[in-house]
Design a protein around this motif. Sequence first.
Motif, PDB file in Angstrom:
ATOM      1  N   ILE A  82       0.869  -1.181   0.000  1.00 34.10           N
ATOM      2  CA  ILE A  82       0.000   0.000   0.000  1.00 34.10           C
ATOM      3  C   ILE A  82       0.908   1.234   0.000  1.00 34.10           C
ATOM      4  O   ILE A  82       1.870   1.288   0.774  1.00 34.10           O
ATOM      5  CB  ILE A  82      -0.898   0.034   1.260  1.00 34.10           C
ATOM      6  CG1 ILE A  82      -1.685  -1.261   1.409  1.00 34.10           C
ATOM      7  CG2 ILE A  82      -1.796   1.269   1.270  1.00 34.10           C
ATOM      8  CD1 ILE A  82      -3.028  -1.299   0.755  1.00 34.10           C
TER       9      ILE A  82
ATOM     10  N   LYS B 273       3.794   7.857   2.144  1.00 34.52           N
ATOM     11  CA  LYS B 273       4.520   9.054   1.707  1.00 34.52           C
ATOM     12  C   LYS B 273       5.899   8.729   1.149  1.00 34.52           C
ATOM     13  O   LYS B 273       6.408   9.436   0.287  1.00 34.52           O
ATOM     14  CB  LYS B 273       4.676  10.022   2.883  1.00 34.52           C
ATOM     15  CG  LYS B 273       3.422  10.846   3.140  1.00 34.52           C
ATOM     16  CD  LYS B 273       3.661  11.790   4.315  1.00 34.52           C
ATOM     17  CE  LYS B 273       2.372  12.483   4.730  1.00 34.52           C
ATOM     18  NZ  LYS B 273       2.516  13.177   6.029  1.00 34.52           N
TER      19      LYS B 273
ATOM     20  N   TYR C 104       4.124   0.231   2.206  1.00 36.62           N
ATOM     21  CA  TYR C 104       4.247  -0.707   3.322  1.00 36.62           C
ATOM     22  C   TYR C 104       3.504  -1.965   2.917  1.00 36.62           C
ATOM     23  O   TYR C 104       2.690  -1.954   1.989  1.00 36.62           O
ATOM     24  CB  TYR C 104       3.727  -0.124   4.645  1.00 36.62           C
ATOM     25  CG  TYR C 104       2.257   0.215   4.663  1.00 36.62           C
ATOM     26  CD1 TYR C 104       1.290  -0.725   5.022  1.00 36.62           C
ATOM     27  CD2 TYR C 104       1.828   1.494   4.318  1.00 36.62           C
ATOM     28  CE1 TYR C 104      -0.060  -0.395   5.031  1.00 36.62           C
ATOM     29  CE2 TYR C 104       0.472   1.829   4.326  1.00 36.62           C
ATOM     30  CZ  TYR C 104      -0.457   0.872   4.679  1.00 36.62           C
ATOM     31  OH  TYR C 104      -1.802   1.194   4.679  1.00 36.62           O
TER      32      TYR C 104
ATOM     33  N   VAL D 129      -2.455  -2.503  13.141  1.00 34.58           N
ATOM     34  CA  VAL D 129      -3.489  -1.472  13.005  1.00 34.58           C
ATOM     35  C   VAL D 129      -4.319  -1.450  14.286  1.00 34.58           C
ATOM     36  O   VAL D 129      -4.829  -2.491  14.718  1.00 34.58           O
ATOM     37  CB  VAL D 129      -4.434  -1.766  11.812  1.00 34.58           C
ATOM     38  CG1 VAL D 129      -5.526  -0.692  11.722  1.00 34.58           C
ATOM     39  CG2 VAL D 129      -3.652  -1.842  10.506  1.00 34.58           C
TER      40      VAL D 129
ATOM     41  N   GLU E 158      -2.132   3.859  14.309  1.00 33.43           N
ATOM     42  CA  GLU E 158      -3.472   4.399  14.053  1.00 33.43           C
ATOM     43  C   GLU E 158      -3.638   4.597  12.554  1.00 33.43           C
ATOM     44  O   GLU E 158      -2.672   4.913  11.851  1.00 33.43           O
ATOM     45  CB  GLU E 158      -3.643   5.733  14.760  1.00 33.43           C
ATOM     46  CG  GLU E 158      -3.895   5.587  16.244  1.00 33.43           C
ATOM     47  CD  GLU E 158      -4.397   6.904  16.818  1.00 33.43           C
ATOM     48  OE1 GLU E 158      -5.615   7.106  16.866  1.00 33.43           O
ATOM     49  OE2 GLU E 158      -3.554   7.727  17.204  1.00 33.43           O
ATOM     50  N   ALA E 159      -4.856   4.463  12.079  1.00 30.89           N
ATOM     51  CA  ALA E 159      -5.105   4.552  10.633  1.00 30.89           C
ATOM     52  C   ALA E 159      -4.660   5.900  10.068  1.00 30.89           C
ATOM     53  O   ALA E 159      -4.245   5.983   8.917  1.00 30.89           O
ATOM     54  CB  ALA E 159      -6.583   4.300  10.334  1.00 30.89           C
ATOM     55  N   ARG E 160      -4.696   6.947  10.888  1.00 32.39           N
ATOM     56  CA  ARG E 160      -4.277   8.254  10.356  1.00 32.39           C
ATOM     57  C   ARG E 160      -2.783   8.283  10.051  1.00 32.39           C
ATOM     58  O   ARG E 160      -2.337   9.094   9.250  1.00 32.39           O
ATOM     59  CB  ARG E 160      -4.678   9.383  11.307  1.00 32.39           C
ATOM     60  CG  ARG E 160      -3.800   9.611  12.502  1.00 32.39           C
ATOM     61  CD  ARG E 160      -3.948  11.024  13.050  1.00 32.39           C
ATOM     62  NE  ARG E 160      -5.288  11.347  13.473  1.00 32.39           N
ATOM     63  CZ  ARG E 160      -5.809  11.049  14.680  1.00 32.39           C
ATOM     64  NH1 ARG E 160      -5.070  10.432  15.581  1.00 32.39           N
ATOM     65  NH2 ARG E 160      -7.055  11.360  14.988  1.00 32.39           N
TER      66      ARG E 160
ATOM     67  N   PRO F 296      -0.255   6.464   6.231  1.00 31.95           N
ATOM     68  CA  PRO F 296       0.517   7.029   5.112  1.00 31.95           C
ATOM     69  C   PRO F 296       1.880   7.604   5.524  1.00 31.95           C
ATOM     70  O   PRO F 296       2.610   8.088   4.670  1.00 31.95           O
ATOM     71  CB  PRO F 296      -0.387   8.175   4.597  1.00 31.95           C
ATOM     72  CG  PRO F 296      -1.724   7.957   5.226  1.00 31.95           C
ATOM     73  CD  PRO F 296      -1.440   7.296   6.532  1.00 31.95           C
TER      74      PRO F 296
ATOM     75  N   ILE G 194      -8.910  -1.212   4.316  1.00 28.87           N
ATOM     76  CA  ILE G 194      -7.782  -0.307   4.053  1.00 28.87           C
ATOM     77  C   ILE G 194      -7.385  -0.359   2.575  1.00 28.87           C
ATOM     78  O   ILE G 194      -7.204   0.671   1.926  1.00 28.87           O
ATOM     79  CB  ILE G 194      -6.585  -0.654   4.967  1.00 28.87           C
ATOM     80  CG1 ILE G 194      -6.936  -0.329   6.424  1.00 28.87           C
ATOM     81  CG2 ILE G 194      -5.311   0.092   4.530  1.00 28.87           C
ATOM     82  CD1 ILE G 194      -5.936  -0.853   7.443  1.00 28.87           C
TER      83      ILE G 194
ATOM     84  N   THR H 136      -8.142   2.800   0.114  1.00 30.54           N
ATOM     85  CA  THR H 136      -6.985   3.472  -0.485  1.00 30.54           C
ATOM     86  C   THR H 136      -7.260   3.711  -1.963  1.00 30.54           C
ATOM     87  O   THR H 136      -7.046   4.811  -2.491  1.00 30.54           O
ATOM     88  CB  THR H 136      -5.710   2.600  -0.321  1.00 30.54           C
ATOM     89  OG1 THR H 136      -5.506   2.343   1.062  1.00 30.54           O
ATOM     90  CG2 THR H 136      -4.487   3.305  -0.895  1.00 30.54           C
TER      91      THR H 136
ATOM     92  N   ARG I 100       3.656   7.787  -8.305  1.00 35.29           N
ATOM     93  CA  ARG I 100       3.884   7.383  -6.916  1.00 35.29           C
ATOM     94  C   ARG I 100       2.879   6.316  -6.473  1.00 35.29           C
ATOM     95  O   ARG I 100       3.136   5.535  -5.554  1.00 35.29           O
ATOM     96  CB  ARG I 100       3.747   8.602  -5.982  1.00 35.29           C
ATOM     97  CG  ARG I 100       4.872   9.612  -6.087  1.00 35.29           C
ATOM     98  CD  ARG I 100       6.056   9.232  -5.221  1.00 35.29           C
ATOM     99  NE  ARG I 100       5.853   9.555  -3.829  1.00 35.29           N
ATOM    100  CZ  ARG I 100       6.205  10.698  -3.261  1.00 35.29           C
ATOM    101  NH1 ARG I 100       6.782  11.644  -3.961  1.00 35.29           N
ATOM    102  NH2 ARG I 100       6.010  10.903  -1.981  1.00 35.29           N
ATOM    103  N   PHE I 101       1.710   6.325  -7.095  1.00 38.31           N
ATOM    104  CA  PHE I 101       0.683   5.365  -6.701  1.00 38.31           C
ATOM    105  C   PHE I 101       0.624   4.159  -7.641  1.00 38.31           C
ATOM    106  O   PHE I 101      -0.302   3.376  -7.584  1.00 38.31           O
ATOM    107  CB  PHE I 101      -0.685   6.052  -6.640  1.00 38.31           C
ATOM    108  CG  PHE I 101      -0.812   6.964  -5.466  1.00 38.31           C
ATOM    109  CD1 PHE I 101      -1.141   6.450  -4.227  1.00 38.31           C
ATOM    110  CD2 PHE I 101      -0.554   8.309  -5.585  1.00 38.31           C
ATOM    111  CE1 PHE I 101      -1.236   7.273  -3.120  1.00 38.31           C
ATOM    112  CE2 PHE I 101      -0.651   9.148  -4.481  1.00 38.31           C
ATOM    113  CZ  PHE I 101      -0.987   8.637  -3.253  1.00 38.31           C
TER     114      PHE I 101
END
Lengths: 329, 329
Positions: A132, A135, A139, A180, A213-215, A218, A235, A239, A277-278
Amino acid sequence: MNVIALDAMGGDNAPFEIVKGAVESLKNNKSDITILLVGIENKIEAELAKYTYDKTRMKVVGASEVIGTDEVPTVAIKNKKDSSIVVGLTLVKEGKAKAFVSAGNTGALLTGATVIVGRIKGIERPALGTLIPNKKGFYFLMDAGANVDCKPSYLVQFAKMGAIYVENMQNIKNPRVGIVNIGVEREKGNALTKEAHELLAQQTNIHFVGNVEARDLPSDVADVIVCDGFVGNVILKYTEGFGTAILSLVKEELMSSTLSKIGALLASKAFKNIKRRFDYSDVGGAPFLGLKSLVVKAHGSAKARDIVGAINQCSLFIESDIINKIQND
Amino acid sequence: MNVIALDAMGGDNAPFEIVKGAVESLKNNKSDITILLVGIENKIEAELAKYTYDKTRMKVVGASEVIGTDEVPTVAIKNKKDSSIVVGLTLVKEGKAKAFVSAGNTGALLTGATVIVGRIKGIERPALGTLIPNKKGFYFLMDAGANVDCKPSYLVQFAKMGAIYVENMQNIKNPRVGIVNIGVEREKGNALTKEAHELLAQQTNIHFVGNVEARDLPSDVADVIVCDGFVGNVILKYTEGFGTAILSLVKEELMSSTLSKIGALLASKAFKNIKRRFDYSDVGGAPFLGLKSLVVKAHGSAKARDIVGAINQCSLFIESDIINKIQND
């Protein structure tokens, strides 16, 4: 010689993009691989006829049936014995191939893989790992959807398999492993994550960094992130969906005035960089870990480049001897 | 006269922004409200001294203690009887206020609310609802984190309470209710969602639209979306973290060259519009539904405008008689 079986009939763009990917793979792959294209023979041959390639390293293995994306996995695996998925998995089981890649029905592939290829002794549940974007890069999320109801001990095995995978495939020494959770504090969580946290903290052979934490997903806080397959599926899919939604919103807003259109034009290279990047293509598909051999789920919309990525992934996986490393862990 | 209690000490910007929000609220609010500012008296008075406001509609209620964000909820609620949270919740319990708003420690607020204000008879678990942005506007997520381990019956109650809330607060007739799941097919899911789906499908007083995959959350497929509090917390926090990450990535890329910088400048209005689409301020805080009175959790970083939004939300909630509607459902 590493033999890799490839489901020529799986995914939205089969067999065209799959066969094309196989041909490109043989051309580019530095290692010594042979590809077994599994599926309806005349269709595969018709595609292959378009290319020149090393015929000693590409074979067609006939399978007269195809499992559709809407079929119920358990029923399909039981009834379609001559489907490309069942035939491909059987090649792996019989040692005729060391890995199997399919962009077909995910549920059928996972169910079939567990039944036909079988689990490594001691592994309670194989899990689907997936990269996934964050930044910094990616991961590795375990489990992305194979096991929707988990026991704490499963998550510990997901962590160990994930760490071995990332260490060998991404070349990250002593990868950071997180879980998570709804808070960073040790005592936070639901029944599953609280107990899994305690078990993970006791492991001496993984670098456990605690709750994520989910926040913070990234923010490159861990290299391997474990969760049950329900949460992992949320997730993974969020995403995809949320990323697409934001980028389409940006596009829509940019197209709303002449000034912003010019702005978007001037910034087009920046937007291309973001898209890149994605881009998952080079990293291959999602490995189903914990089986006696490698099974890779490629995205349903996989194109030739994704197939090349998945084949490269199989080569490196086999050469890194990851199955044995999981077995001996 | 609707009396609303407000925790003057909660959140990162207390008491300054909270008191400012209370003053602005009295100025703007068309309905007949009175605000009780709860907290350390001299600090609140010092803030209030900066403004002119209708003194008959703003009272200070002393509370000498503050529960910090890092304190363990159950311990804090038990030990800090004179904290702004405990005093504020007690005002509601005693009927001296019809709602309580706090930007303080979430866990302490939820724990305190359940213990002090108490559940509506028949409601198994109160849940935290929150609005999450999608392509069209917002959907209402229940539960966003109050109940990390749920039974199927809880989710049915979340659905009913959420539908009543959205119908009255967002003025959406017969709101569509969905459940977060790993596939759209009825038989998909983990033990919890499979059983909850069956129960939801049997309800005659809600408009159940079935499973919602996480990739479709941004696509306006439902007005109310239910899930357990663990999954809800992941969705809420990931929305925040992933959204911020993408926008900072866009910013970073745009700043990487002169051409793209000019582009960004020309498109600045478009970017402002996008930011506005994700702005929660006007919609208030997260209501904790299923209690005998309304308790609202404002964001920890709440500013005056968010407090105004939360106070407006309380007014509308009280006028819509939502507690009675939940009770009689």
